[in-house]
Write a protein that holds these residues in place. Structure first.
Motif, PDB file in Angstrom:
ATOM      1  N   CYS A 222     -37.019 119.480  74.759  1.00 32.10           N
ATOM      2  CA  CYS A 222     -36.281 119.137  73.591  1.00 32.10           C
ATOM      3  C   CYS A 222     -35.964 117.827  73.337  1.00 32.10           C
ATOM      4  N   PHE A 223     -35.644 117.713  71.652  1.00 32.77           N
ATOM      5  CA  PHE A 223     -34.653 116.523  71.260  1.00 32.77           C
ATOM      6  C   PHE A 223     -33.196 116.606  71.818  1.00 32.77           C
ATOM      7  N   ASP A 224     -32.504 115.085  72.379  1.00 28.10           N
ATOM      8  CA  ASP A 224     -31.642 114.902  72.633  1.00 28.10           C
ATOM      9  C   ASP A 224     -30.078 115.614  71.178  1.00 28.10           C
ATOM     10  N   GLU A 225     -29.500 116.635  71.407  1.00 26.93           N
ATOM     11  CA  GLU A 225     -28.758 116.871  70.065  1.00 26.93           C
ATOM     12  C   GLU A 225     -28.089 116.101  69.860  1.00 26.93           C
ATOM     13  N   SER A 226     -27.635 115.476  70.982  1.00 33.60           N
ATOM     14  CA  SER A 226     -26.731 114.085  71.358  1.00 33.60           C
ATOM     15  C   SER A 226     -26.616 113.382  69.930  1.00 33.60           C
ATOM     16  N   LEU A 227     -27.922 113.048  69.464  1.00 34.62           N
ATOM     17  CA  LEU A 227     -28.032 111.692  68.999  1.00 34.62           C
ATOM     18  C   LEU A 227     -28.394 112.193  67.402  1.00 34.62           C
ATOM     19  N   MET A 228     -27.792 111.626  67.016  1.00 30.68           N
ATOM     20  CA  MET A 228     -27.792 111.719  65.644  1.00 30.68           C
ATOM     21  C   MET A 228     -29.167 111.152  64.782  1.00 30.68           C
ATOM     22  N   SER A 229     -29.480 110.091  65.175  1.00 29.22           N
ATOM     23  CA  SER A 229     -30.655 109.120  64.821  1.00 29.22           C
ATOM     24  C   SER A 229     -31.658 108.288  66.382  1.00 29.22           C
TER      25      SER A 229
ATOM     26  N   ARG B 170     -47.994 110.889  54.771  1.00 26.86           N
ATOM     27  CA  ARG B 170     -47.329 110.426  54.037  1.00 26.86           C
ATOM     28  C   ARG B 170     -46.319 109.928  54.220  1.00 26.86           C
ATOM     29  N   TYR B 171     -45.856 108.680  54.784  1.00 32.27           N
ATOM     30  CA  TYR B 171     -44.168 108.637  55.048  1.00 32.27           C
ATOM     31  C   TYR B 171     -43.020 107.895  53.755  1.00 32.27           C
ATOM     32  N   VAL B 172     -42.985 109.066  53.397  1.00 26.94           N
ATOM     33  CA  VAL B 172     -41.943 108.814  52.076  1.00 26.94           C
ATOM     34  C   VAL B 172     -40.639 108.375  51.989  1.00 26.94           C
ATOM     35  N   GLU B 173     -40.657 106.611  51.796  1.00 18.79           N
ATOM     36  CA  GLU B 173     -39.529 105.933  51.498  1.00 18.79           C
ATOM     37  C   GLU B 173     -38.870 106.668  50.440  1.00 18.79           C
ATOM     38  N   ARG B 174     -36.771 106.551  50.661  1.00 18.42           N
ATOM     39  CA  ARG B 174     -36.592 107.091  49.742  1.00 18.42           C
ATOM     40  C   ARG B 174     -34.811 106.637  49.650  1.00 18.42           C
ATOM     41  N   ALA B 175     -34.496 106.478  48.067  1.00 18.45           N
ATOM     42  CA  ALA B 175     -33.983 105.426  47.747  1.00 18.45           C
ATOM     43  C   ALA B 175     -32.773 105.956  48.590  1.00 18.45           C
ATOM     44  N   GLY B 176     -30.947 105.184  49.194  1.00 22.59           N
ATOM     45  CA  GLY B 176     -29.801 105.501  49.089  1.00 22.59           C
ATOM     46  C   GLY B 176     -29.843 105.360  51.234  1.00 22.59           C
ATOM     47  N   ASN B 177     -31.147 105.749  51.352  1.00 25.18           N
ATOM     48  CA  ASN B 177     -30.853 105.935  52.853  1.00 25.18           C
ATOM     49  C   ASN B 177     -30.878 104.625  54.156  1.00 25.18           C
ATOM     50  N   ILE B 178     -30.442 104.094  53.253  1.00 20.31           N
ATOM     51  CA  ILE B 178     -29.878 102.303  54.665  1.00 20.31           C
ATOM     52  C   ILE B 178     -28.692 102.391  53.804  1.00 20.31           C
TER      53      ILE B 178
ATOM     54  N   SER C 101     -25.152 103.868  58.213  1.00 19.79           N
ATOM     55  CA  SER C 101     -25.781 103.866  58.534  1.00 19.79           C
ATOM     56  C   SER C 101     -27.245 102.818  59.724  1.00 19.79           C
ATOM     57  N   LEU C 102     -27.021 101.931  59.696  1.00 18.68           N
ATOM     58  CA  LEU C 102     -27.362 100.828  60.271  1.00 18.68           C
ATOM     59  C   LEU C 102     -26.618 100.985  61.834  1.00 18.68           C
ATOM     60  N   GLN C 103     -25.582 101.054  61.736  1.00 13.57           N
ATOM     61  CA  GLN C 103     -24.335 100.848  62.491  1.00 13.57           C
ATOM     62  C   GLN C 103     -24.751 101.750  63.265  1.00 13.57           C
ATOM     63  N   ARG C 104     -24.778 103.328  62.759  1.00 12.31           N
ATOM     64  CA  ARG C 104     -25.139 104.280  63.751  1.00 12.31           C
ATOM     65  C   ARG C 104     -26.223 104.382  64.598  1.00 12.31           C
ATOM     66  N   ARG C 105     -27.517 104.016  63.746  1.00 15.31           N
ATOM     67  CA  ARG C 105     -28.757 103.916  64.355  1.00 15.31           C
ATOM     68  C   ARG C 105     -28.960 102.604  65.211  1.00 15.31           C
ATOM     69  N   LEU C 106     -28.151 101.232  65.372  1.00 17.36           N
ATOM     70  CA  LEU C 106     -28.378 100.442  66.108  1.00 17.36           C
ATOM     71  C   LEU C 106     -27.336 100.525  67.278  1.00 17.36           C
ATOM     72  N   LYS C 107     -26.543 101.885  67.371  1.00 16.71           N
ATOM     73  CA  LYS C 107     -26.144 102.109  68.658  1.00 16.71           C
ATOM     74  C   LYS C 107     -27.265 102.654  69.104  1.00 16.71           C
TER      75      LYS C 107
ATOM     76  N   TYR D 119     -32.555  94.662  64.275  1.00 17.47           N
ATOM     77  CA  TYR D 119     -30.817  94.819  63.018  1.00 17.47           C
ATOM     78  C   TYR D 119     -30.283  93.853  62.273  1.00 17.47           C
ATOM     79  N   ALA D 120     -30.202  92.930  62.620  1.00 20.26           N
ATOM     80  CA  ALA D 120     -29.821  90.680  62.064  1.00 20.26           C
ATOM     81  C   ALA D 120     -29.954  91.158  60.988  1.00 20.26           C
ATOM     82  N   ARG D 121     -31.746  91.032  61.141  1.00 20.99           N
ATOM     83  CA  ARG D 121     -32.078  91.307  59.822  1.00 20.99           C
ATOM     84  C   ARG D 121     -32.116  92.278  58.603  1.00 20.99           C
ATOM     85  N   GLN D 122     -32.106  93.719  59.119  1.00 16.71           N
ATOM     86  CA  GLN D 122     -31.477  95.182  58.327  1.00 16.71           C
ATOM     87  C   GLN D 122     -30.226  95.141  57.794  1.00 16.71           C
ATOM     88  N   PHE D 123     -29.208  94.108  58.586  1.00 16.89           N
ATOM     89  CA  PHE D 123     -28.182  94.153  57.139  1.00 16.89           C
ATOM     90  C   PHE D 123     -28.070  93.158  56.392  1.00 16.89           C
TER      91      PHE D 123
END
Length: 262
Positions: A173-180, A205-213, A217-223, A252-256
């Motif tokens: 199943c999913f790796d529980e140590s990864l938060m993203s 439908r995949y819904v983007e929501r304000a405030g989730n980036i 959070s980008l640093q965590r996702r990059l890691k 991620y440079a572009r996303q930052f």
């Protein structure tokens, strides 16, 4: 027999979970079970869910798992383990399904007896309301091994995936140590054993929501993405591992840069 359990993880989802559940109870072919797995919500998510499902008590069997807050991987895993169906359909609490999703995927399962993993296309609903089509598996080459293809590009979206429960259980199943990015890591781990079918119909439908980036959070996702690239580097040669790392860093440079201008 095709028994489809829906696993829907929730966390502080009170503002949008009802719209998500509405797309489940109105399916043209109802799922065989709905499992709500809550990640220790601090708002009234569970009250909203319980009221809604009680009002639709005759639609299908359902249950609510009240978990301690441990993150999305642990929450999905609790839902998978509690499910009784032989197929799992994932649905994140802020995404939406087209009303023929379960019926359509059920037909695909019946038509592809050897397949154990299905993914359909989605409509991306941006924060500004604009829409675009997300075509998964558009570059998939069935004549080539899946693992190196998936290593360079995630071809799956969690709310668009329906897969065999025993496939998930057999491989942890999913790796529980990864938060993203724990979904992408699981797909990579499953890839040597997958027999995928891509359904090129928009069934969700995949819904983007304000405030989730945010920058944090980008640093965590990059890691996590760099960690996953290293965990699965054996799927490609050393030069291609370096190419993958370079692509992650550039993305991620572009996303930052975009986040700093937002």
């Amino acid at each position: 027999m095709i028994n489809i359990s829906v696993v829907c993880p929730t966390y502080n989802s009170a503002k949008f979970i009802e719209a998500t559940l509405e797309t489940v109870v109105r399916q043209t072919r109802l799922p065989d079970e709905l499992v709500i797995s809550d990640d220790g919500s601090a708002d009234d998510t569970l009250d909203v869910v319980e009221r809604f499902l009680s009002a639709h008590a005759g639609a299908m069997p359902w249950r609510i798992l009240r978990n301690a807050h441990r993150g999305p991987g642990a929450t999905r895993n609790a839902g998978i383990r509690a499910a009784t169906g032989n197929w799992i359909a994932f649905l994140d609490s802020d995404d939406l399904w087209e009303l023929n999703k379960i019926e359509r995927i059920g037909q695909e399962i019946a038509d592809h007896g050897d397949a154990n993993f299905f993914c359909h296309d989605e409509l991306l609903v941006g924060k500004n309301g604009q829409t675009s089509t997300l075509v998964y598996g558009g570059r998939y080459n069935g004549e080539r091994p899946l693992p190196p293809q998936l290593y360079f590009a995630n071809m799956f979206s969690t709310s668009a995936v329906v897969c065999r429960r025993d496939l998930l259980i057999a491989h942890g199943c999913f790796d529980e140590s990864l938060m993203s990015a724990q979904d992408y890591e699981l797909w990579l781990r499953l890839s040597p054993f997958m027999r995928p079918v891509f359904v090129h119909d928009i069934l969700g439908r995949y819904v983007e929501r304000a405030g989730n980036i945010t920058s944090s959070s980008l640093q965590r996702r990059l890691k996590n993405e760099l960690l996953i690239a290293r965990m699965h580097r054996h799927k490609v040669s050393a030069p291609w591992f370096l190419v993958r790392v370079g692509r992650i860093l550039l993305s991620y440079a572009r996303q930052f840069a975009r986040a700093s201008l937002a």
